[in-house]
Design a protein around this motif. Structure first.
Motif, PDB file in Angstrom:
ATOM      1  N   GLN A   1     -41.467  26.977  25.753  1.00  0.00           N
ATOM      2  CA  GLN A   1     -41.006  27.548  24.482  1.00  0.00           C
ATOM      3  C   GLN A   1     -41.880  27.175  23.291  1.00  0.00           C
ATOM      4  N   ALA A   2     -42.695  26.134  23.401  1.00  0.00           N
ATOM      5  CA  ALA A   2     -43.552  25.747  22.269  1.00  0.00           C
ATOM      6  C   ALA A   2     -44.469  26.895  21.868  1.00  0.00           C
ATOM      7  N   ILE A   3     -45.027  27.580  22.836  1.00  0.00           N
ATOM      8  CA  ILE A   3     -45.933  28.702  22.523  1.00  0.00           C
ATOM      9  C   ILE A   3     -45.189  29.803  21.770  1.00  0.00           C
ATOM     10  N   ASN A   4     -43.929  30.009  22.084  1.00  0.00           N
ATOM     11  CA  ASN A   4     -43.146  31.031  21.385  1.00  0.00           C
ATOM     12  C   ASN A   4     -42.839  30.617  19.950  1.00  0.00           C
ATOM     13  N   ILE A   5     -42.607  29.342  19.727  1.00  0.00           N
ATOM     14  CA  ILE A   5     -42.398  28.849  18.358  1.00  0.00           C
ATOM     15  C   ILE A   5     -43.683  29.017  17.562  1.00  0.00           C
ATOM     16  N   ILE A   6     -44.807  28.704  18.179  1.00  0.00           N
ATOM     17  CA  ILE A   6     -46.107  28.881  17.515  1.00  0.00           C
ATOM     18  C   ILE A   6     -46.330  30.349  17.160  1.00  0.00           C
ATOM     19  N   ARG A   7     -46.003  31.257  18.078  1.00  0.00           N
ATOM     20  CA  ARG A   7     -46.143  32.698  17.807  1.00  0.00           C
ATOM     21  C   ARG A   7     -45.196  33.157  16.708  1.00  0.00           C
ATOM     22  N   MET A   8     -43.934  32.697  16.774  1.00  0.00           N
ATOM     23  CA  MET A   8     -42.932  33.142  15.811  1.00  0.00           C
ATOM     24  C   MET A   8     -43.343  32.796  14.383  1.00  0.00           C
TER      25      MET A   8
ATOM     26  N   PHE B   1     -48.379  29.943  13.507  1.00  0.00           N
ATOM     27  CA  PHE B   1     -49.059  28.694  13.179  1.00  0.00           C
ATOM     28  C   PHE B   1     -50.561  28.746  13.425  1.00  0.00           C
ATOM     29  N   LEU B   2     -51.014  29.535  14.392  1.00  0.00           N
ATOM     30  CA  LEU B   2     -52.443  29.574  14.693  1.00  0.00           C
ATOM     31  C   LEU B   2     -53.242  30.247  13.589  1.00  0.00           C
TER      32      LEU B   2
ATOM     33  N   SER C   1     -48.794  19.522  10.597  1.00  0.00           N
ATOM     34  CA  SER C   1     -48.916  18.832   9.307  1.00  0.00           C
ATOM     35  C   SER C   1     -48.545  19.755   8.159  1.00  0.00           C
ATOM     36  N   GLU C   2     -48.027  19.137   7.108  1.00  0.00           N
ATOM     37  CA  GLU C   2     -47.738  19.803   5.835  1.00  0.00           C
ATOM     38  C   GLU C   2     -46.738  20.951   5.950  1.00  0.00           C
ATOM     39  N   VAL C   3     -45.852  20.902   6.939  1.00  0.00           N
ATOM     40  CA  VAL C   3     -44.817  21.919   7.088  1.00  0.00           C
ATOM     41  C   VAL C   3     -43.459  21.235   7.151  1.00  0.00           C
ATOM     42  N   VAL C   4     -42.533  21.707   6.320  1.00  0.00           N
ATOM     43  CA  VAL C   4     -41.136  21.292   6.385  1.00  0.00           C
ATOM     44  C   VAL C   4     -40.331  22.570   6.552  1.00  0.00           C
ATOM     45  N   PHE C   5     -39.478  22.609   7.547  1.00  0.00           N
ATOM     46  CA  PHE C   5     -38.732  23.823   7.847  1.00  0.00           C
ATOM     47  C   PHE C   5     -37.467  23.927   7.001  1.00  0.00           C
TER      48      PHE C   5
END
Length: 162
Positions: free
Chosen positions: A28-35, A38-39, A65-69
């Motif tokens: 699921q990490a790749i899906n969070i990155i896509r959503m 982040f890339l 880094s430098e991200v707060v949700f």
């Protein structure tokens, strides 16, 4: 420390400020990155896939880094990884840590897989899903067309394989 202990550990550079998403279900990490795209951002990003976990057996992890949700963003993450833990980092220290929970509803995050749903035709109509669980099964009901879908169907339709 003995060499045998060091062989089991993977050292990853700590982040000064940002967020660690831990205990993500494998894959699921790749899906969070896509959503969150982040890339395409300039933040330092560390991702681990299928890491050993005492509780889960295997897990994924994301450090950014430098991200707060925001609370709304953590709800989006919870749909993909309901058992994840969020660790907010400031000055290399964990300043906030909490487990995610599935929201009861999500609006404007996912498209409805029903091609006849008004949310797929109207620009102003944002898909809104009620979310329910039965054991490990997560179901999402579109508030417009009232169709019920397994979470995996909604994620796949939105390009987020589960």
């Amino acid at each position: 420390m003995s060499d045998s202990l060091n062989k089991d550990k993977l050292l990853v550079e700590a982040i000064a400020n940002g967020t660690v998403i831990d205990h993500i279900a494998p894959g699921q990490a790749i899906n969070i990155i896509r959503m969150f795209k982040f890339l395409s951002k300039n933040n330092q990003l560390t991702v681990g896939f299928n890491l050993r976990s005492g509780d889960l057996g295997k897990k994924d992890i994301i450090k950014i880094s430098e991200v707060v949700f925001s609370p709304a963003q953590t709800e989006q993450i919870a749909v993909l990884a309901p058992n994840a833990t969020i660790n907010q980092i400031k000055d290399f220290k964990v300043v906030d840590k909490y487990k995610l929970r599935l929201p009861h509803e999500t609006t404007g995050v996912f498209k409805c897989p029903n091609s006849n749903c008004i949310t797929n035709d109207e620009e102003d109509a944002r898909a809104r899903f009620g979310i329910t669980t039965e054991g490990d099964k997560v179901q999402m009901k579109c508030r417009y067309c009232e169709r019920v879908f397994d979470r995996q169907v909604v994620l796949k339709y939105n390009g987020l394989e589960s």
